[in-house]
Design a protein around this motif. Structure first.
Motif, PDB file in Angstrom:
ATOM      1  N   PHE A 191       0.838  -1.204   0.000  1.00  0.00           N
ATOM      2  CA  PHE A 191       0.000   0.000   0.000  1.00  0.00           C
ATOM      3  C   PHE A 191       0.867   1.246   0.000  1.00  0.00           C
ATOM      4  O   PHE A 191       0.614   2.194  -0.751  1.00  0.00           O
ATOM      5  CB  PHE A 191      -0.924   0.002   1.223  1.00  0.00           C
ATOM      6  N   ILE A 192       1.915   1.225   0.813  1.00  0.00           N
ATOM      7  CA  ILE A 192       2.756   2.415   0.951  1.00  0.00           C
ATOM      8  C   ILE A 192       3.681   2.589  -0.254  1.00  0.00           C
ATOM      9  O   ILE A 192       3.821   3.684  -0.785  1.00  0.00           O
ATOM     10  CB  ILE A 192       3.575   2.353   2.258  1.00  0.00           C
ATOM     11  N   SER A 193       4.302   1.478  -0.692  1.00  0.00           N
ATOM     12  CA  SER A 193       5.383   1.662  -1.669  1.00  0.00           C
ATOM     13  C   SER A 193       4.990   1.303  -3.098  1.00  0.00           C
ATOM     14  O   SER A 193       5.627   1.764  -4.041  1.00  0.00           O
ATOM     15  CB  SER A 193       6.615   0.848  -1.245  1.00  0.00           C
ATOM     16  N   GLU A 194       3.941   0.500  -3.291  1.00  0.00           N
ATOM     17  CA  GLU A 194       3.638   0.058  -4.652  1.00  0.00           C
ATOM     18  C   GLU A 194       2.493   0.841  -5.312  1.00  0.00           C
ATOM     19  O   GLU A 194       2.499   1.053  -6.513  1.00  0.00           O
ATOM     20  CB  GLU A 194       3.285  -1.438  -4.668  1.00  0.00           C
ATOM     21  N   LEU A 195       1.498   1.246  -4.518  1.00  0.00           N
ATOM     22  CA  LEU A 195       0.355   1.923  -5.135  1.00  0.00           C
ATOM     23  C   LEU A 195       0.707   3.370  -5.483  1.00  0.00           C
ATOM     24  O   LEU A 195       1.397   4.056  -4.738  1.00  0.00           O
ATOM     25  CB  LEU A 195      -0.861   1.909  -4.189  1.00  0.00           C
ATOM     26  N   GLU A 196       0.197   3.820  -6.638  1.00  0.00           N
ATOM     27  CA  GLU A 196       0.339   5.222  -7.020  1.00  0.00           C
ATOM     28  C   GLU A 196      -0.512   6.066  -6.085  1.00  0.00           C
ATOM     29  O   GLU A 196      -1.521   5.594  -5.565  1.00  0.00           O
ATOM     30  CB  GLU A 196      -0.209   5.431  -8.444  1.00  0.00           C
ATOM     31  N   GLU A 197      -0.132   7.326  -5.912  1.00  0.00           N
ATOM     32  CA  GLU A 197      -0.919   8.154  -5.011  1.00  0.00           C
ATOM     33  C   GLU A 197      -2.323   8.428  -5.579  1.00  0.00           C
ATOM     34  O   GLU A 197      -3.331   8.299  -4.890  1.00  0.00           O
ATOM     35  CB  GLU A 197      -0.212   9.476  -4.756  1.00  0.00           C
ATOM     36  N   GLN A 198      -2.377   8.830  -6.845  1.00  0.00           N
ATOM     37  CA  GLN A 198      -3.657   9.138  -7.489  1.00  0.00           C
ATOM     38  C   GLN A 198      -3.830   8.264  -8.726  1.00  0.00           C
ATOM     39  O   GLN A 198      -2.851   7.859  -9.339  1.00  0.00           O
ATOM     40  CB  GLN A 198      -3.684  10.606  -7.956  1.00  0.00           C
ATOM     41  N   THR A 199      -5.077   8.023  -9.089  1.00  0.00           N
ATOM     42  CA  THR A 199      -5.333   7.337 -10.351  1.00  0.00           C
ATOM     43  C   THR A 199      -4.942   8.277 -11.480  1.00  0.00           C
ATOM     44  O   THR A 199      -5.212   9.470 -11.425  1.00  0.00           O
ATOM     45  CB  THR A 199      -6.821   6.978 -10.460  1.00  0.00           C
ATOM     46  N   HIS A 200      -4.293   7.732 -12.498  1.00  0.00           N
ATOM     47  CA  HIS A 200      -3.903   8.525 -13.654  1.00  0.00           C
ATOM     48  C   HIS A 200      -5.144   9.084 -14.331  1.00  0.00           C
ATOM     49  O   HIS A 200      -6.082   8.341 -14.590  1.00  0.00           O
ATOM     50  CB  HIS A 200      -3.172   7.604 -14.631  1.00  0.00           C
ATOM     51  N   PRO A 201      -5.174  10.388 -14.640  1.00  0.00           N
ATOM     52  CA  PRO A 201      -6.357  10.917 -15.334  1.00  0.00           C
ATOM     53  C   PRO A 201      -6.605  10.161 -16.643  1.00  0.00           C
ATOM     54  O   PRO A 201      -5.664   9.766 -17.327  1.00  0.00           O
ATOM     55  CB  PRO A 201      -5.990  12.366 -15.628  1.00  0.00           C
ATOM     56  N   GLU A 202      -7.882   9.989 -16.939  1.00  0.00           N
ATOM     57  CA  GLU A 202      -8.243   9.183 -18.095  1.00  0.00           C
ATOM     58  C   GLU A 202      -7.727   9.774 -19.410  1.00  0.00           C
ATOM     59  O   GLU A 202      -7.428   9.051 -20.358  1.00  0.00           O
ATOM     60  CB  GLU A 202      -9.766   9.063 -18.149  1.00  0.00           C
ATOM     61  N   ILE A 203      -7.610  11.097 -19.436  1.00  0.00           N
ATOM     62  CA  ILE A 203      -7.185  11.762 -20.662  1.00  0.00           C
ATOM     63  C   ILE A 203      -5.769  11.311 -21.053  1.00  0.00           C
ATOM     64  O   ILE A 203      -5.376  11.393 -22.205  1.00  0.00           O
ATOM     65  CB  ILE A 203      -7.267  13.301 -20.486  1.00  0.00           C
ATOM     66  N   LEU A 204      -5.021  10.821 -20.077  1.00  0.00           N
ATOM     67  CA  LEU A 204      -3.670  10.341 -20.375  1.00  0.00           C
ATOM     68  C   LEU A 204      -3.655   8.857 -20.743  1.00  0.00           C
ATOM     69  O   LEU A 204      -2.603   8.300 -21.048  1.00  0.00           O
ATOM     70  CB  LEU A 204      -2.758  10.552 -19.153  1.00  0.00           C
ATOM     71  N   ARG A 205      -4.830   8.216 -20.686  1.00  0.00           N
ATOM     72  CA  ARG A 205      -4.866   6.772 -20.923  1.00  0.00           C
ATOM     73  C   ARG A 205      -5.821   6.406 -22.049  1.00  0.00           C
ATOM     74  O   ARG A 205      -6.246   5.265 -22.135  1.00  0.00           O
ATOM     75  CB  ARG A 205      -5.345   6.038 -19.664  1.00  0.00           C
ATOM     76  N   SER A 206      -6.212   7.371 -22.869  1.00  0.00           N
ATOM     77  CA  SER A 206      -7.260   7.093 -23.843  1.00  0.00           C
ATOM     78  C   SER A 206      -6.836   7.428 -25.260  1.00  0.00           C
ATOM     79  O   SER A 206      -5.962   8.258 -25.486  1.00  0.00           O
ATOM     80  CB  SER A 206      -8.508   7.923 -23.525  1.00  0.00           C
ATOM     81  N   ASN A 207      -7.516   6.777 -26.164  1.00  0.00           N
ATOM     82  CA  ASN A 207      -7.464   7.179 -27.555  1.00  0.00           C
ATOM     83  C   ASN A 207      -8.287   8.469 -27.644  1.00  0.00           C
ATOM     84  O   ASN A 207      -9.450   8.490 -27.280  1.00  0.00           O
ATOM     85  CB  ASN A 207      -8.102   6.072 -28.399  1.00  0.00           C
ATOM     86  N   LEU A 208      -7.665   9.549 -28.104  1.00  0.00           N
ATOM     87  CA  LEU A 208      -8.348  10.836 -28.016  1.00  0.00           C
ATOM     88  C   LEU A 208      -9.095  11.228 -29.286  1.00  0.00           C
ATOM     89  O   LEU A 208      -9.559  12.361 -29.405  1.00  0.00           O
ATOM     90  CB  LEU A 208      -7.347  11.925 -27.639  1.00  0.00           C
ATOM     91  N   ALA A 209      -9.203  10.299 -30.227  1.00  0.00           N
ATOM     92  CA  ALA A 209      -9.831  10.659 -31.503  1.00  0.00           C
ATOM     93  C   ALA A 209     -11.208  11.284 -31.286  1.00  0.00           C
ATOM     94  O   ALA A 209     -11.520  12.337 -31.854  1.00  0.00           O
ATOM     95  CB  ALA A 209      -9.939   9.432 -32.391  1.00  0.00           C
ATOM     96  N   ASN A 210     -12.007  10.652 -30.455  1.00  0.00           N
ATOM     97  CA  ASN A 210     -13.350  11.161 -30.209  1.00  0.00           C
ATOM     98  C   ASN A 210     -13.308  12.535 -29.540  1.00  0.00           C
ATOM     99  O   ASN A 210     -14.031  13.448 -29.934  1.00  0.00           O
ATOM    100  CB  ASN A 210     -14.101  10.173 -29.310  1.00  0.00           C
TER     101      ASN A 210
END
Length: 766
Positions: A440-459
DNA sequence: TGTGGGGTG
């Protein structure tokens, strides 16, 4: 006084009435003396306690008074004065309210009392990332305001508009819905205040809305914006929405902060990492049921299949426990929750836990097994135990191969905290994390990555273009996407002819943006609309598009696989899965009188009904564009027409057979892929067109239809321009086709270079 | 030989 439009309907003598008269006015008029956006907390509280409901002039019900008393206990309620003052003085506010603060239900009501949208024919909108949240919160707020849902308070989600124009002044809606509206009214003139709730979730739609509203606020000084968030990334929002006064340093947007009201939650970790989190989760739920005090359980899993499976296993094991020792173990009710579940079944999560099997025996327990929908958005009373395996499905996008897929991934620490918080809504609770504290302390990211950075942005890029935002690279994003992702999106839209070479939206692109579909799908539809006279299949493509945009229609129950496969074979069209989908829908329509038809054929009645719904929605868009619906009688001609029309939209998703082991190479990307086992083709054609690339155990292409390669040269000449084609087996195969085609008399004298810029006349090659 | 967390006139 006169500038108060609310008073405009009163006689002049009433406006400046003396104290004695005004007291009688305020007897009949709870909002007497309210000045829009200058309202004080004292006035609001008085109006809330008034015998008349200010919005429908009916006497307040007893239920209203009861709810009002509980509302008064919410943390946000005691800060009403502070909120109203900040609201009066600022155009943009960032608000942070922890779980249990009451922000989602109360802030929009406070805004309604201060902004008085009904007096100026405007609305207050409050966006939610999820449909269930928009619906359930709207219902709750309608109850709190003592009005009927759909009248003064309503909601708007896809396929369901529970608002009444002219009456509704407080509207909960999905963020995607507001984004859609912005495409047709970039100034969002219907709204006087827009509240973006759950901004910390950073959905794609919320991120784009934040950029739009930041811009819009400069043009529309009368528009107020509130960005609400649960976690402490407020500083980021504050500086993003900072004020720029000429000649002054930018000052961060004001922050309104409300503490949460939750009970302590004791958190437990496992000593060792769990190899199988589903198995561990089931074990933990049963352990709670055997050993812990009464109280309901919320278990987070990642998807529909996993949830249904876990529910079955939990039920079986719990029944065993009860049968073995009914006097020490109570009855257990296990309820699944995910978004594609029919709303009626979603409501089951609010049912009370079962009663003891007999008097004096242990009480029953409710176990809700849910996806992330229960992480924020939805509050289930009575949850005391949370089981958190630490995973959720998250979108990942690889711009290099242009593939978007869902991957079971570890959640963030912020997410884990949200989940734990769900145990302490009504009394102290416990959260069992099925991972180690170290992880929990060392492996999990603090925040979920915003979706805009994980998506196909064509739409998204197409939507922005429709919104008139041209410089997408320099659009003011809260988090700017990778340049490569933007480039890929622009490139795709250019290939699809939605954007011209200068990046300007084409008329076709404008039409495509109208359809609530992926650019690929909307392109195939939009392009089909334009070329429909040629192929005469607009009616069929419309159906296929609808079928492609709903969840899988095929059911395959684990114990009836053979029967399901048999039923599917009967509906399968050997030329391709797209034609099969059309066939399924047409059979479904013809058998509407038989309520069991879908079930008897191992098809999802819900998915088919949804396809019908989407089809109707798309049909309305077609009718608005005055485009004819055509279909040809002759089945062979129709199938050929469909195959050609599909190429116009999906020419980039073509694969060529490679070797004899059934593997294919995708055109240009040269990915080695196999036909998905669900594919209904009876042979392995040389050339195929596919709807999607999926990466599971192996890379697969799914929903596949046979095509002829000469159609590629004919209907997508720019993309299949051989002079710019990467070398390889695909190019050599295309070259052979081209040479053969060049020998044909209708292709001229054979002197043309292999560059097919424009087709003069498209002839039916059949 | 086997899939969809959430959202969209």
């Amino acid at each position: 006084m006169v500038d108060n439009p609310y008073l405009a309907h009163l006689k002049p003598s009433q406006r400046g009435a003396p104290v004695a008269a005004s007291s009688t006015n305020s007897d009949r008029e709870p909002l007497f003396g309210f000045l829009p956006r200058k309202v004080k907390g004292e006035q609001v509280r008085k109006a809330m306690d008034h015998q008349l409901n200010p919005f429908n002039k009916q006497p307040h019900s007893a239920q209203y008074r009861k709810i009002l008393e509980t509302r008064k206990g919410l943390p946000v309620f005691s800060q009403m004065d502070e909120f109203l003052e900040i609201f009066s003085k600022n155009q943009i506010i960032v608000m942070v309210g922890e779980t249990g603060s009451g922000k989602t239900t109360q802030i929009p009501q406070f805004v309604a009392y201060s902004d008085l949208p009904h007096t100026k024919g405007k609305l207050v909108a409050c966006t939610q990332p999820r449909r269930v949240a928009a619906m359930s919160v709207a219902q709750r707020v309608a109850d709190e305001m003592d009005v009927q849902l759909g009248k003064h308070v309503g909601y708007s989600i896809r396929f369901e508009d529970m608002t009444e124009p002219g009456t509704t002044f407080l509207k909960y809606m999905t963020d995607g819905m507001l984004l859609r509206e912005a495409m047709n009214d970039t100034e969002l003139l219907r709204y006087s205040t827009i509240i973006l709730d759950e901004a910390h979730e950073r959905t794609l739609a919320t991120d784009i809305l934040m950029g739009l509203l930041k811009n819009l606020a400069r043009r529309r000084l009368d528009l107020k914006i509130i960005v609400m968030s649960a976690t402490l990334d407020a500083v980021k929002f504050q500086s993003y929405f900072s004020l720029h006064q000429p000649g002054e340093e930018p000052s961060p947007a004001p922050l309104f902060k409300v503490p949460g009201r939750t009970f302590p939650v004791e958190v437990f970790y496992t000593q060792e990492p769990e190899p199988d989190y589903v198995e561990a989760a089931i074990r933990t739920v049963l352990m709670i049921h055997r050993a812990e005090d009464p109280g309901d359980v919320l278990l987070f899993l990642t998807g529909e299949e996993e949830i249904e499976d876990a529910c079955r296993k939990i039920k079986l094991e719990a029944d065993d426990l009860i049968n073995n020792d009914p006097s020490s173990v109570g009855p257990l009710m296990c309820v699944p929750l995910y978004s594609s579940l029919p709303p009626q079944q979603q409501q089951r999560i609010f049912e009370a836990a079962p009663k003891p099997t007999q008097e004096g025996y242990p009480p029953g327990r409710k176990v809700v097994v849910s996806t992330n929908v229960a992480e924020t958005s939805l509050t289930i009373d009575g949850i005391v135990y949370v089981v958190d395996p630490g995973f959720s499905k998250q979108k990942v996008y690889n711009p290099r191969i242009r593939v978007e897929s869902l991957l079971v991934s570890p959640i963030s620490r912020a997410s884990a905290q949200q989940r734990a918080g769900r145990a302490g809504r009504t009394r102290p609770g416990k959260c069992f994390r099925l991972y180690t504290e170290k992880d929990f302390i060392s492996e999990l990211e603090e925040q979920t990555h915003p979706e805009i950075l994980r998506s196909n942005l064509a739409n998204a890029v197409l939507e922005l273009a429709k919104l008139g935002i041209k410089d997408l690279v320099r659009f003011d994003y809260l988090d700017a996407p990778a340049p490569e992702t933007l480039m890929r999106a622009l490139e795709l839209l250019n290939y699809l002819a939605a954007l011209d070479d200068e990046g300007e939206l084409t008329p076709l692109g404008g039409l495509m943006a109208e359809f609530p579909l992926d650019p690929q799908a909307s392109k195939s539809l939009a392009k089909m609309l334009i070329t429909s006279p040629e192929f005469k299949v607009s009616n069929d493509i419309l159906t296929i598009t609808a079928m492609l945009s709903v969840p899988n229609v095929w059911l395959r129950p684990p114990n009836q696989r053979a029967a399901a496969d048999q039923a599917k074979a009967l509906l399968t069209v050997p030329e391709g899965d797209h034609l099969t989908l059309l066939n399924v829908f047409n059979n479904y329509s013809q058998n509407k009188s038989d309520r069991n038809w879908a079930w008897n054929n191992f098809l999802s009645a819900r998915a088919l009904a949804q396809a019908e719904n989407v089809r109707a929605q798309l049909l309305r868009t077609m009718e608005r564009s005055e485009i004819e619906l055509i279909s040809v009688e002759d089945e062979r001609k129709r199938n050929l027409g469909i195959q050609k029309a599909l190429i116009c939209g999906f020419f980039m998703q073509v694969a060529h057979k490679e070797g004899e082991k059934g593997s294919y190479l995708t055109v240009k990307d040269n990915q080695v892929v196999g036909l998905h086992p669900s594919c209904g083709l009876d042979a392995q054609p040389e050339w195929v067109l596919f709807n999607e690339f999926v990466l599971t155990k192996r890379p697969y292409i799914r929903t596949v239809t046979e095509i002829r390669p000469d159609w590629l040269l004919e209907f997508a000449p720019v993309y299949f321009d051989l002079s710019s084609f990467p070398d390889g087996e695909t190019k050599r195969a295309l070259q052979r086709i081209y040479n053969k085609k060049r020998g044909l008399p209708e292709n001229g004298n054979g002197q043309n270079p292999p560059k097919l810029k424009k087709q003069k006349q498209k002839k039916d090659t059949s």
